[in-house]
Scaffold this active site. Sequence first.
Site, PDB file in Angstrom:
ATOM      1  N   GLY A 157       8.648  -9.100  14.572  1.00 48.62           N
ATOM      2  CA  GLY A 157       8.263  -8.628  13.243  1.00 48.62           C
ATOM      3  C   GLY A 157       8.442  -9.762  12.245  1.00 48.62           C
ATOM      4  N   ARG A 158       8.669  -9.389  10.994  1.00 46.51           N
ATOM      5  CA  ARG A 158       8.803 -10.418   9.945  1.00 46.51           C
ATOM      6  C   ARG A 158       9.961 -11.366  10.236  1.00 46.51           C
ATOM      7  NH1 ARG A 158       8.371  -5.435   7.608  1.00 46.51           N
ATOM      8  NH2 ARG A 158       6.748  -5.051   6.066  1.00 46.51           N
ATOM      9  N   ILE A 159      11.107 -10.803  10.637  1.00 44.70           N
ATOM     10  CA  ILE A 159      12.285 -11.654  10.866  1.00 44.70           C
ATOM     11  C   ILE A 159      12.085 -12.490  12.131  1.00 44.70           C
ATOM     12  CG2 ILE A 159      14.786 -11.678  11.264  1.00 44.70           C
ATOM     13  CD1 ILE A 159      14.916  -9.032   9.629  1.00 44.70           C
ATOM     14  N   ARG A 179       6.407  -4.722  21.300  1.00 43.21           N
ATOM     15  CA  ARG A 179       5.640  -3.585  21.832  1.00 43.21           C
ATOM     16  C   ARG A 179       4.164  -3.964  22.012  1.00 43.21           C
ATOM     17  NH1 ARG A 179       6.790   1.170  17.950  1.00 43.21           N
ATOM     18  NH2 ARG A 179       7.290  -0.671  16.727  1.00 43.21           N
ATOM     19  N   ILE A 234      20.777 -10.379  16.516  1.00 46.52           N
ATOM     20  CA  ILE A 234      20.818 -10.268  15.056  1.00 46.52           C
ATOM     21  C   ILE A 234      20.140  -8.962  14.629  1.00 46.52           C
ATOM     22  CG2 ILE A 234      18.656 -11.545  14.709  1.00 46.52           C
ATOM     23  CD1 ILE A 234      21.669 -12.412  12.642  1.00 46.52           C
ATOM     24  N   ARG A 236      20.100  -5.021  16.345  1.00 51.63           N
ATOM     25  CA  ARG A 236      20.972  -3.853  16.365  1.00 51.63           C
ATOM     26  C   ARG A 236      21.802  -3.851  17.643  1.00 51.63           C
ATOM     27  NH1 ARG A 236      20.674  -3.558  11.760  1.00 51.63           N
ATOM     28  NH2 ARG A 236      19.950  -1.860  10.439  1.00 51.63           N
ATOM     29  N   ASP A 260      25.854 -10.666  15.999  1.00 51.60           N
ATOM     30  CA  ASP A 260      26.128 -10.276  14.605  1.00 51.60           C
ATOM     31  C   ASP A 260      26.201  -8.759  14.485  1.00 51.60           C
ATOM     32  OD1 ASP A 260      26.400 -10.699  11.744  1.00 51.60           O
ATOM     33  OD2 ASP A 260      24.317 -10.045  11.532  1.00 51.60           O
ATOM     34  N   GLU A 265      29.870  -0.308  15.232  1.00 50.84           N
ATOM     35  CA  GLU A 265      30.524  -1.115  14.186  1.00 50.84           C
ATOM     36  C   GLU A 265      31.455  -0.258  13.335  1.00 50.84           C
ATOM     37  OE1 GLU A 265      27.239  -2.939  12.152  1.00 50.84           O
ATOM     38  OE2 GLU A 265      26.591  -3.978  13.951  1.00 50.84           O
ATOM     39  N   HIS A 283      28.363  -8.444  11.235  1.00 51.26           N
ATOM     40  CA  HIS A 283      27.092  -7.946  10.678  1.00 51.26           C
ATOM     41  C   HIS A 283      26.834  -8.519   9.275  1.00 51.26           C
ATOM     42  CE1 HIS A 283      24.058  -4.366  10.826  1.00 51.26           C
ATOM     43  NE2 HIS A 283      23.566  -5.379  10.143  1.00 51.26           N
TER      44      HIS A 283
HETATM   45  C1  DGY Z   1      19.271  -4.456   7.776  1.00 50.47           C
HETATM   46  O1  DGY Z   1      18.690  -4.634   6.712  1.00 50.47           O
HETATM   47  O2  DGY Z   1      18.893  -3.644   8.612  1.00 50.47           O
HETATM   48  C2  DGY Z   1      20.478  -5.247   8.029  1.00 50.47           C
HETATM   49  O3  DGY Z   1      20.989  -5.046   9.286  1.00 50.47           O
HETATM   50  C3  DGY Z   1      21.511  -4.942   6.971  1.00 50.47           C
HETATM   51  O4  DGY Z   1      22.199  -6.100   6.807  1.00 50.47           O
END
Ligand code: DGY
Length: 326
Positions: A157-159, A179, A234, A236, A260, A265, A283
Amino acid sequence: MTNAEQQAVAILVPGQFNDHAVGRIDRTFSRVWIERADPSLVSDDMRKAVRGIAAFGGISAALIDALPHLEIIANFGVGYDSVDARHAAQRGIMVTNTPDVLTEEVADTALGLLINTVRDLPRAETWLRDGSWMRHGNYHLSRLTLRGRRAGIFGMGRIGRAIARRLEAFGLPIAYHNRHQVEDLPYEYHGTLKGLAEAVDTLISVAPGGASTEKAVNAEILSALGPNGVFINIGRGSTVDEAALAAALANGTIAAAGLDVFADEPNVPPALLAAPNTSLLPHVGSASEHTRRAMADLCVDNLVSWFSERKALTPVPETADVKARA
Ligand code: DGY
Protein backbone atom coordinates in the site's frame (compact mmCIF):
# COMPACT_ATOMS: atom_id res chain seq x y z
CA MET A 1 -25.20 23.30 11.55
CA THR A 2 -24.35 26.45 13.49
CA ASN A 3 -21.28 26.67 15.69
CA ALA A 4 -23.46 26.47 18.77
CA GLU A 5 -25.17 23.32 17.45
CA GLN A 6 -21.79 21.77 16.66
CA GLN A 7 -20.56 22.63 20.14
CA ALA A 8 -23.42 20.54 21.53
CA VAL A 9 -22.49 17.40 19.56
CA ALA A 10 -21.19 14.80 22.03
CA ILE A 11 -17.99 13.02 20.99
CA LEU A 12 -16.90 10.05 23.06
CA VAL A 13 -13.14 9.79 23.61
CA PRO A 14 -12.29 6.53 25.37
CA GLY A 15 -9.03 6.20 27.31
CA GLN A 16 -5.85 8.17 26.72
CA PHE A 17 -5.87 10.24 23.57
CA ASN A 18 -3.61 12.62 21.69
CA ASP A 19 -3.48 16.02 23.49
CA HIS A 20 -3.77 18.08 20.32
CA ALA A 21 -6.86 16.12 19.23
CA VAL A 22 -8.41 16.45 22.69
CA GLY A 23 -7.81 20.24 22.63
CA ARG A 24 -9.49 20.57 19.24
CA ILE A 25 -12.41 18.34 20.22
CA ASP A 26 -12.90 20.41 23.40
CA ARG A 27 -12.95 23.63 21.40
CA THR A 28 -15.30 22.30 18.71
CA PHE A 29 -17.60 19.71 20.29
CA SER A 30 -18.70 18.49 23.67
CA ARG A 31 -16.23 15.82 24.78
CA VAL A 32 -17.37 12.80 26.78
CA TRP A 33 -14.69 10.66 28.41
CA ILE A 34 -14.65 7.06 29.62
CA GLU A 35 -11.63 5.25 30.98
CA ARG A 36 -11.59 2.63 28.23
CA ALA A 37 -13.69 1.58 25.24
CA ASP A 38 -15.92 -0.68 27.32
CA PRO A 39 -19.69 -0.66 26.73
CA SER A 40 -20.35 -1.30 30.43
CA LEU A 41 -18.93 2.19 31.15
CA VAL A 42 -21.50 3.90 28.91
CA SER A 43 -24.01 5.77 31.08
CA ASP A 44 -27.65 6.49 30.13
CA ASP A 45 -26.73 10.12 29.44
CA MET A 46 -23.98 8.99 27.08
CA ARG A 47 -26.36 6.58 25.33
CA LYS A 48 -28.70 9.45 24.64
CA ALA A 49 -26.09 11.99 23.59
CA VAL A 50 -23.06 10.46 21.85
CA ARG A 51 -22.98 10.99 18.06
CA GLY A 52 -19.29 10.49 17.39
CA ILE A 53 -16.25 8.60 18.70
CA ALA A 54 -12.62 9.63 18.39
CA ALA A 55 -10.38 6.73 19.32
CA PHE A 56 -7.04 5.02 19.01
CA GLY A 57 -8.68 1.74 17.89
CA GLY A 58 -10.47 -0.78 20.09
CA ILE A 59 -14.08 -0.06 19.09
CA SER A 60 -16.12 -3.26 19.32
CA ALA A 61 -19.56 -4.12 17.95
CA ALA A 62 -20.84 -4.10 21.54
CA LEU A 63 -19.67 -0.51 22.10
CA ILE A 64 -21.20 0.54 18.77
CA ASP A 65 -24.50 -1.07 19.81
CA ALA A 66 -24.41 0.68 23.17
CA LEU A 67 -24.62 4.06 21.40
CA PRO A 68 -27.90 4.27 19.40
CA HIS A 69 -27.23 7.79 18.07
CA LEU A 70 -23.67 7.08 16.94
CA GLU A 71 -22.93 8.38 13.41
CA ILE A 72 -19.15 8.33 13.02
CA ILE A 73 -16.05 6.67 14.46
CA ALA A 74 -12.92 8.69 13.70
CA ASN A 75 -10.00 6.32 14.15
CA PHE A 76 -6.64 7.83 15.05
CA GLY A 77 -4.32 5.78 12.83
CA VAL A 78 -4.30 4.31 9.37
CA GLY A 79 -4.75 0.75 10.67
CA TYR A 80 -8.30 0.21 11.90
CA ASP A 81 -8.32 -3.55 12.44
CA SER A 82 -9.44 -3.05 16.05
CA VAL A 83 -12.52 -1.10 14.96
CA ASP A 84 -15.42 -3.33 13.91
CA ALA A 85 -15.89 -1.46 10.62
CA ARG A 86 -18.13 -4.14 9.09
CA HIS A 87 -20.53 -3.89 11.98
CA ALA A 88 -20.39 -0.10 11.77
CA ALA A 89 -21.22 -0.29 8.04
CA GLN A 90 -24.21 -2.56 8.75
CA ARG A 91 -25.47 0.00 11.26
CA GLY A 92 -24.94 2.88 8.79
CA ILE A 93 -22.10 4.34 10.85
CA MET A 94 -19.14 6.01 9.15
CA VAL A 95 -15.57 4.95 10.05
CA THR A 96 -12.61 7.12 9.10
CA ASN A 97 -8.86 6.60 9.45
CA THR A 98 -5.73 8.74 8.95
CA PRO A 99 -3.97 7.65 5.74
CA ASP A 100 -1.17 9.53 3.95
CA VAL A 101 -0.13 11.86 6.77
CA LEU A 102 1.92 9.12 8.43
CA THR A 103 3.25 7.30 5.36
CA GLU A 104 6.75 8.79 5.23
CA GLU A 105 7.25 8.65 9.02
CA VAL A 106 6.38 4.96 9.23
CA ALA A 107 8.61 4.23 6.22
CA ASP A 108 11.47 6.08 7.93
CA THR A 109 10.95 3.99 11.06
CA ALA A 110 10.90 0.79 9.01
CA LEU A 111 14.30 1.59 7.51
CA GLY A 112 15.70 2.55 10.92
CA LEU A 113 14.45 -0.70 12.39
CA LEU A 114 15.88 -2.68 9.47
CA ILE A 115 19.32 -1.14 9.92
CA ASN A 116 19.19 -1.56 13.70
CA THR A 117 18.32 -5.21 13.24
CA VAL A 118 20.90 -6.01 10.59
CA ARG A 119 23.79 -3.97 11.99
CA ASP A 120 22.96 -4.47 15.70
CA LEU A 121 23.22 -0.71 16.35
CA PRO A 122 21.15 -0.53 19.59
CA ARG A 123 23.47 -3.05 21.29
CA ALA A 124 26.51 -1.26 19.90
CA GLU A 125 25.25 1.94 21.52
CA THR A 126 24.74 0.14 24.83
CA TRP A 127 28.35 -1.10 24.53
CA LEU A 128 29.51 2.53 24.34
CA ARG A 129 27.20 3.81 27.09
CA ASP A 130 27.94 1.11 29.65
CA GLY A 131 31.70 1.65 29.37
CA SER A 132 32.38 -1.65 27.55
CA TRP A 133 34.16 0.20 24.73
CA MET A 134 36.68 1.60 27.21
CA ARG A 135 36.97 -1.61 29.23
CA HIS A 136 36.85 -4.27 26.50
CA GLY A 137 37.67 -2.50 23.23
CA ASN A 138 35.72 -2.38 19.98
CA TYR A 139 32.21 -3.73 19.61
CA HIS A 140 32.15 -6.95 17.59
CA LEU A 141 31.62 -6.81 13.83
CA SER A 142 27.99 -7.25 12.87
CA ARG A 143 27.27 -10.73 11.61
CA LEU A 144 24.72 -9.37 9.13
CA THR A 145 24.79 -6.64 6.51
CA LEU A 146 22.32 -4.98 4.18
CA ARG A 147 24.81 -5.42 1.35
CA GLY A 148 23.73 -8.05 -1.13
CA ARG A 149 20.26 -8.44 0.40
CA ARG A 150 17.03 -8.93 -1.52
CA ALA A 151 14.05 -7.21 0.02
CA GLY A 152 10.48 -8.46 -0.03
CA ILE A 153 7.57 -6.30 1.04
CA PHE A 154 4.39 -7.92 2.34
CA GLY A 155 1.62 -5.34 1.83
CA MET A 156 2.21 -2.90 -1.02
CA GLY A 157 0.00 0.00 0.00
CA ARG A 158 1.10 3.59 0.53
CA ILE A 159 3.58 2.71 3.29
CA GLY A 160 4.91 -0.32 1.39
CA ARG A 161 5.65 1.90 -1.60
CA ALA A 162 7.39 4.51 0.58
CA ILE A 163 9.57 1.76 2.06
CA ALA A 164 10.32 0.42 -1.44
CA ARG A 165 11.43 3.89 -2.61
CA ARG A 166 13.86 4.07 0.30
CA LEU A 167 15.16 0.56 -0.33
CA GLU A 168 15.80 1.45 -3.97
CA ALA A 169 18.05 4.26 -2.76
CA PHE A 170 19.86 1.68 -0.61
CA GLY A 171 20.54 -0.35 -3.75
CA LEU A 172 18.43 -3.38 -2.84
CA PRO A 173 16.33 -5.31 -5.38
CA ILE A 174 12.67 -5.34 -4.35
CA ALA A 175 9.86 -7.86 -4.67
CA TYR A 176 6.44 -7.87 -3.05
CA HIS A 177 3.31 -9.78 -2.19
CA ASN A 178 -0.06 -8.12 -2.00
CA ARG A 179 -3.63 -9.33 -2.42
CA HIS A 180 -3.45 -7.95 -5.96
CA GLN A 181 -0.57 -7.01 -8.24
CA VAL A 182 -0.16 -3.24 -8.33
CA GLU A 183 -0.30 -2.04 -11.96
CA ASP A 184 2.32 0.67 -12.16
CA LEU A 185 5.08 -0.86 -10.02
CA PRO A 186 8.41 -2.03 -11.43
CA TYR A 187 8.97 -4.55 -8.61
CA GLU A 188 8.69 -8.34 -8.96
CA TYR A 189 5.28 -9.56 -7.82
CA HIS A 190 4.65 -12.85 -6.00
CA GLY A 191 1.12 -14.21 -5.82
CA THR A 192 1.81 -15.94 -2.50
CA LEU A 193 3.63 -14.89 0.65
CA LYS A 194 5.55 -18.17 0.57
CA GLY A 195 6.72 -17.44 -2.99
CA LEU A 196 7.94 -14.03 -1.84
CA ALA A 197 9.71 -15.46 1.22
CA GLU A 198 11.48 -18.03 -0.97
CA ALA A 199 12.66 -15.32 -3.39
CA VAL A 200 14.10 -12.89 -0.81
CA ASP A 201 16.14 -12.90 2.40
CA THR A 202 14.71 -9.74 3.98
CA LEU A 203 10.96 -9.74 4.55
CA ILE A 204 9.31 -6.49 5.61
CA SER A 205 5.70 -6.76 6.68
CA VAL A 206 3.47 -3.73 6.34
CA ALA A 207 0.34 -5.86 6.11
CA PRO A 208 -2.80 -4.69 7.90
CA GLY A 209 -4.28 -6.71 10.75
CA GLY A 210 -7.57 -8.61 10.58
CA ALA A 211 -8.82 -12.10 9.84
CA SER A 212 -7.28 -12.37 6.35
CA THR A 213 -3.72 -11.81 7.60
CA GLU A 214 -3.96 -13.48 11.04
CA LYS A 215 -0.65 -15.32 11.70
CA ALA A 216 0.18 -15.17 7.97
CA VAL A 217 3.88 -15.08 8.84
CA ASN A 218 4.16 -18.57 10.31
CA ALA A 219 6.75 -21.35 10.62
CA GLU A 220 6.46 -22.22 6.91
CA ILE A 221 7.08 -18.64 5.77
CA LEU A 222 10.02 -18.21 8.14
CA SER A 223 11.54 -21.44 6.95
CA ALA A 224 11.15 -20.25 3.33
CA LEU A 225 12.97 -17.02 4.28
CA GLY A 226 15.96 -19.11 5.34
CA PRO A 227 18.96 -18.95 7.69
CA ASN A 228 20.22 -15.59 6.41
CA GLY A 229 16.69 -14.25 6.70
CA VAL A 230 15.72 -11.02 8.41
CA PHE A 231 12.09 -10.34 9.27
CA ILE A 232 10.88 -6.79 9.95
CA ASN A 233 7.34 -6.00 11.11
CA ILE A 234 6.01 -2.44 11.02
CA GLY A 235 2.40 -3.44 10.22
CA ARG A 236 0.45 -5.38 12.84
CA GLY A 237 1.56 -7.98 15.39
CA SER A 238 -1.47 -10.14 14.66
CA THR A 239 -0.01 -11.00 11.25
CA VAL A 240 2.74 -13.05 12.90
CA ASP A 241 2.74 -16.37 14.73
CA GLU A 242 4.98 -15.04 17.51
CA ALA A 243 5.70 -18.48 19.01
CA ALA A 244 6.87 -19.70 15.59
CA LEU A 245 8.97 -16.55 15.18
CA ALA A 246 10.64 -17.00 18.59
CA ALA A 247 11.41 -20.63 17.71
CA ALA A 248 12.79 -19.65 14.28
CA LEU A 249 15.08 -17.06 15.90
CA ALA A 250 16.27 -19.52 18.54
CA ASN A 251 17.02 -22.44 16.23
CA GLY A 252 18.58 -20.50 13.35
CA THR A 253 15.70 -20.93 10.90
CA ILE A 254 16.10 -17.17 10.33
CA ALA A 255 18.92 -14.84 11.40
CA ALA A 256 17.18 -11.87 13.05
CA ALA A 257 13.95 -9.93 13.46
CA GLY A 258 13.07 -6.28 14.01
CA LEU A 259 9.60 -5.68 15.44
CA ASP A 260 7.66 -2.48 16.09
CA VAL A 261 4.33 -4.23 16.62
CA PHE A 262 3.14 -7.18 18.69
CA ALA A 263 0.03 -9.35 18.89
CA ASP A 264 -0.90 -8.30 22.45
CA GLU A 265 0.59 -4.85 23.00
CA PRO A 266 2.10 -3.76 25.29
CA ASN A 267 2.86 -7.36 26.26
CA VAL A 268 5.92 -8.62 24.39
CA PRO A 269 6.55 -12.38 24.52
CA PRO A 270 9.49 -13.03 26.90
CA ALA A 271 11.17 -15.27 24.28
CA LEU A 272 11.35 -12.32 21.86
CA LEU A 273 12.64 -10.01 24.61
CA ALA A 274 15.35 -12.47 25.58
CA ALA A 275 16.46 -13.31 22.04
CA PRO A 276 19.90 -11.83 21.19
CA ASN A 277 18.89 -11.47 17.53
CA THR A 278 15.85 -9.21 17.90
CA SER A 279 15.57 -5.43 17.75
CA LEU A 280 12.35 -4.32 19.42
CA LEU A 281 10.43 -1.03 19.44
CA PRO A 282 7.25 -0.09 21.37
CA HIS A 283 4.98 0.60 18.34
CA VAL A 284 6.54 3.95 17.46
CA GLY A 285 6.19 3.77 13.67
CA SER A 286 4.31 7.07 13.41
CA ALA A 287 5.17 8.39 16.85
CA SER A 288 6.78 11.79 16.26
CA GLU A 289 5.12 14.97 17.52
CA HIS A 290 4.97 16.23 13.93
CA THR A 291 3.19 13.19 12.51
CA ARG A 292 0.93 12.51 15.49
CA ARG A 293 -0.26 16.13 15.26
CA ALA A 294 -1.06 15.66 11.56
CA MET A 295 -2.91 12.44 12.40
CA ALA A 296 -4.81 14.24 15.18
CA ASP A 297 -5.80 17.01 12.78
CA LEU A 298 -7.06 14.54 10.17
CA CYS A 299 -8.96 12.57 12.81
CA VAL A 300 -10.72 15.72 14.10
CA ASP A 301 -11.14 17.20 10.58
CA ASN A 302 -13.17 14.10 9.73
CA LEU A 303 -15.50 14.80 12.67
CA VAL A 304 -15.80 18.47 11.75
CA SER A 305 -16.50 17.67 8.10
CA TRP A 306 -19.06 15.04 9.04
CA PHE A 307 -21.06 17.29 11.32
CA SER A 308 -20.72 20.49 9.26
CA GLU A 309 -20.65 19.21 5.63
CA ARG A 310 -22.26 15.79 6.28
CA LYS A 311 -19.39 13.95 4.59
CA ALA A 312 -16.21 12.23 5.73
CA LEU A 313 -12.77 13.14 4.37
CA THR A 314 -11.09 9.76 4.62
CA PRO A 315 -13.67 6.97 4.99
CA VAL A 316 -12.41 3.40 5.23
CA PRO A 317 -13.49 1.16 2.32
CA GLU A 318 -16.08 -0.75 4.39
CA THR A 319 -18.07 2.43 5.07
CA ALA A 320 -17.34 4.36 1.85
CA ASP A 321 -21.04 4.18 0.90
CA VAL A 322 -22.40 5.22 4.28
CA LYS A 323 -24.38 8.45 3.98
CA ALA A 324 -25.03 10.96 6.72
CA ARG A 325 -28.56 10.83 8.08
CA ALA A 326 -30.64 13.85 7.20
C1 DGY B 1 -1.42 3.19 12.50
O1 DGY B 1 -1.68 4.31 12.08
O2 DGY B 1 -2.11 2.21 12.25
C2 DGY B 1 -0.24 3.04 13.36
O3 DGY B 1 0.01 1.73 13.69
C3 DGY B 1 -0.42 3.89 14.60
O4 DGY B 1 0.84 4.28 14.93
